[in-house]
Design a protein around this motif. Structure first.
Motif, PDB file in Angstrom:
ATOM      1  N   TYR A 143       0.805  -1.213   0.000  1.00 29.96           N
ATOM      2  CA  TYR A 143       0.000   0.000   0.000  1.00 29.96           C
ATOM      3  C   TYR A 143       0.847   1.276   0.000  1.00 29.96           C
ATOM      4  N   GLN A 144       2.038   1.226  -0.548  1.00 27.49           N
ATOM      5  CA  GLN A 144       2.873   2.422  -0.588  1.00 27.49           C
ATOM      6  C   GLN A 144       2.508   3.285  -1.792  1.00 27.49           C
ATOM      7  N   LYS A 145       2.896   4.531  -1.744  1.00 31.60           N
ATOM      8  CA  LYS A 145       2.661   5.437  -2.851  1.00 31.60           C
ATOM      9  C   LYS A 145       3.676   5.125  -3.956  1.00 31.60           C
ATOM     10  N   VAL A 146       3.201   5.030  -5.185  1.00 32.45           N
ATOM     11  CA  VAL A 146       4.047   4.691  -6.314  1.00 32.45           C
ATOM     12  C   VAL A 146       3.964   5.825  -7.327  1.00 32.45           C
ATOM     13  N   ASP A 147       5.121   6.276  -7.819  1.00 33.20           N
ATOM     14  CA  ASP A 147       5.164   7.421  -8.725  1.00 33.20           C
ATOM     15  C   ASP A 147       4.856   7.064 -10.172  1.00 33.20           C
ATOM     16  N   ILE A 148       4.936   5.800 -10.545  1.00 31.78           N
ATOM     17  CA  ILE A 148       4.796   5.458 -11.955  1.00 31.78           C
ATOM     18  C   ILE A 148       3.352   5.273 -12.382  1.00 31.78           C
ATOM     19  N   LEU A 149       2.412   5.244 -11.457  1.00 33.36           N
ATOM     20  CA  LEU A 149       1.017   5.051 -11.820  1.00 33.36           C
ATOM     21  C   LEU A 149       0.417   6.343 -12.349  1.00 33.36           C
ATOM     22  N   PRO A 150      -0.502   6.258 -13.321  1.00 30.57           N
ATOM     23  CA  PRO A 150      -1.105   7.480 -13.860  1.00 30.57           C
ATOM     24  C   PRO A 150      -1.946   8.197 -12.798  1.00 30.57           C
ATOM     25  N   ASN A 151      -1.970   9.495 -12.853  1.00 33.62           N
ATOM     26  CA  ASN A 151      -2.737  10.333 -11.927  1.00 33.62           C
ATOM     27  C   ASN A 151      -2.345  10.104 -10.470  1.00 33.62           C
ATOM     28  N   MET A 152      -1.151   9.593 -10.245  1.00 33.35           N
ATOM     29  CA  MET A 152      -0.643   9.344  -8.885  1.00 33.35           C
ATOM     30  C   MET A 152      -1.591   8.463  -8.074  1.00 33.35           C
ATOM     31  N   GLN A 153      -2.285   7.537  -8.718  1.00 31.58           N
ATOM     32  CA  GLN A 153      -3.145   6.613  -8.003  1.00 31.58           C
ATOM     33  C   GLN A 153      -2.277   5.577  -7.315  1.00 31.58           C
ATOM     34  N   GLU A 154      -2.811   4.964  -6.333  1.00 35.45           N
ATOM     35  CA  GLU A 154      -2.071   3.945  -5.616  1.00 35.45           C
ATOM     36  C   GLU A 154      -3.024   2.859  -5.171  1.00 35.45           C
ATOM     37  N   ALA A 155      -2.496   1.708  -4.816  1.00 38.97           N
ATOM     38  CA  ALA A 155      -3.320   0.636  -4.278  1.00 38.97           C
ATOM     39  C   ALA A 155      -3.811   1.069  -2.911  1.00 38.97           C
ATOM     40  N   MET A 156      -5.097   1.038  -2.740  1.00 36.26           N
ATOM     41  CA  MET A 156      -5.657   1.542  -1.498  1.00 36.26           C
ATOM     42  C   MET A 156      -6.528   0.485  -0.845  1.00 36.26           C
ATOM     43  N   VAL A 157      -6.705   0.610   0.433  1.00 36.86           N
ATOM     44  CA  VAL A 157      -7.627  -0.239   1.167  1.00 36.86           C
ATOM     45  C   VAL A 157      -9.041   0.171   0.741  1.00 36.86           C
ATOM     46  N   PRO A 158      -9.946  -0.814   0.512  1.00 38.34           N
ATOM     47  CA  PRO A 158     -11.298  -0.445   0.101  1.00 38.34           C
ATOM     48  C   PRO A 158     -11.978   0.428   1.150  1.00 38.34           C
ATOM     49  N   PRO A 159     -12.896   1.295   0.737  1.00 39.57           N
ATOM     50  CA  PRO A 159     -13.614   2.122   1.701  1.00 39.57           C
ATOM     51  C   PRO A 159     -14.416   1.272   2.680  1.00 39.57           C
ATOM     52  N   ALA A 160     -14.679   1.815   3.825  1.00 40.71           N
ATOM     53  CA  ALA A 160     -15.427   1.084   4.854  1.00 40.71           C
ATOM     54  C   ALA A 160     -16.840   0.775   4.369  1.00 40.71           C
ATOM     55  N   ASN A 161     -17.378  -0.359   4.822  1.00 41.15           N
ATOM     56  CA  ASN A 161     -18.753  -0.802   4.539  1.00 41.15           C
ATOM     57  C   ASN A 161     -19.009  -1.072   3.061  1.00 41.15           C
ATOM     58  N   THR A 162     -17.987  -1.448   2.312  1.00 44.25           N
ATOM     59  CA  THR A 162     -18.180  -1.837   0.923  1.00 44.25           C
ATOM     60  C   THR A 162     -17.981  -3.334   0.801  1.00 44.25           C
ATOM     61  N   VAL A 163     -18.581  -3.931  -0.207  1.00 42.32           N
ATOM     62  CA  VAL A 163     -18.460  -5.369  -0.437  1.00 42.32           C
ATOM     63  C   VAL A 163     -18.038  -5.594  -1.881  1.00 42.32           C
ATOM     64  N   PRO A 164     -17.308  -6.671  -2.158  1.00 46.55           N
ATOM     65  CA  PRO A 164     -16.925  -6.974  -3.537  1.00 46.55           C
ATOM     66  C   PRO A 164     -18.155  -7.307  -4.389  1.00 46.55           C
ATOM     67  N   ARG A 165     -18.033  -7.132  -5.690  1.00 48.72           N
ATOM     68  CA  ARG A 165     -19.133  -7.479  -6.587  1.00 48.72           C
ATOM     69  C   ARG A 165     -19.453  -8.955  -6.495  1.00 48.72           C
ATOM     70  N   GLY A 166     -20.742  -9.257  -6.540  1.00 50.53           N
ATOM     71  CA  GLY A 166     -21.166 -10.652  -6.527  1.00 50.53           C
ATOM     72  C   GLY A 166     -21.174 -11.291  -5.159  1.00 50.53           C
ATOM     73  N   TRP A 167     -20.827 -10.579  -4.128  1.00 53.31           N
ATOM     74  CA  TRP A 167     -20.786 -11.152  -2.791  1.00 53.31           C
ATOM     75  C   TRP A 167     -21.758 -10.390  -1.902  1.00 53.31           C
ATOM     76  N   MET A 168     -22.568 -11.126  -1.210  1.00 48.52           N
ATOM     77  CA  MET A 168     -23.508 -10.496  -0.283  1.00 48.52           C
ATOM     78  C   MET A 168     -23.116 -10.906   1.131  1.00 48.52           C
ATOM     79  N   PRO A 169     -23.094  -9.969   2.047  1.00 44.24           N
ATOM     80  CA  PRO A 169     -22.736 -10.328   3.419  1.00 44.24           C
ATOM     81  C   PRO A 169     -23.802 -11.222   4.042  1.00 44.24           C
ATOM     82  N   TYR A 170     -23.366 -12.103   4.924  1.00 44.35           N
ATOM     83  CA  TYR A 170     -24.281 -13.015   5.612  1.00 44.35           C
ATOM     84  C   TYR A 170     -24.902 -12.264   6.782  1.00 44.35           C
ATOM     85  N   GLU A 171     -26.212 -12.350   6.896  1.00 40.89           N
ATOM     86  CA  GLU A 171     -26.930 -11.496   7.838  1.00 40.89           C
ATOM     87  C   GLU A 171     -26.861 -11.947   9.294  1.00 40.89           C
ATOM     88  N   TYR A 172     -26.452 -13.175   9.545  1.00 37.42           N
ATOM     89  CA  TYR A 172     -26.430 -13.676  10.922  1.00 37.42           C
ATOM     90  C   TYR A 172     -25.009 -13.678  11.469  1.00 37.42           C
TER      91      TYR A 172
END
Length: 186
Positions: free
Chosen positions: A43-72
């Motif tokens: 998760y370090q900042k990398v200079d070679i990526l366009p627009n200075m984007q970097e690998a980031m931790v997903p935002p809180a309370n988000t889920v991957p596509r196709g996956w639904m959280p289990y309610e219990y």
């Protein structure tokens, strides 16, 4: 004779070029990143990526596509609430779901629970794991909801299989477990 002179000159030039080469270091490097890797932290900042984007931790309370959280929750109360849950799979495709559930059961579950669900799998017979219940055990009161809950979170010495199977596959295995239970109680 003239062609022999030309060949001789070419061979002499090649010999001079080879003799003058420095053997202590490579002459040319094509694609040097293949030879000299650049180490990156996750998760370090990398200079070679366009627009200075970097690998980031997903935002809180988000889920991957196709996956639904289990309610219990993974508690005894959550398991009791899951006991009343019914399978969301399409009842028109029951045979296909049971066939897929049987295939997955034989891959993941039969090694401990046995091919018929009697709790006498290969590991139990070899005494590597003890205390695997039979699905026919009345005291367990296994339902499709509790089977799914157990696959989702694990129970006692059985670990969770949520990382090996997606939600649909866990429901298919749960339905197959109920079929095994029904076959054992006949």
């Amino acid at each position: 004779m003239n062609s022999f002179k030309k060949i001789g000159v070419v061979v002499a030039l090649v010999m001079v070029f080879v003799a003058c080469q420095d053997k202590s270091k490579p002459n040319y490097q094509y694609m040097p990143n293949m030879y000299e890797a650049v180490g990156y932290e996750t998760y370090q900042k990398v200079d070679i990526l366009p627009n200075m984007q970097e690998a980031m931790v997903p935002p809180a309370n988000t889920v991957p596509r196709g996956w639904m959280p289990y309610e219990y929750e993974n508690t005894l109360e959550g398991k009791e609430l899951a006991r009343l849950q019914v399978s969301p799979l399409d009842s028109l495709q029951k045979e296909a779901n049971l066939a897929k559930g049987a295939e997955l059961y034989n891959i993941y579950c039969a090694i401990c629970h046995g091919p018929k669900g009697k709790g006498q799998g290969t590991l139990v017979k070899r005494e590597k794991i003890l205390g695997v219940p039979s699905y026919a055990d009345v005291g367990r009161n296994v339902t499709v909801g509790t089977a799914f809950h157990t696959i989702q979170y694990g129970l006692n010495s059985m670990g969770s299989y949520a990382s090996q199977m997606n939600t649909e596959e866990m429901w298919q295995v749960s339905e197959y477990v109920m079929k095994l239970k029904q076959d054992l109680t006949k």
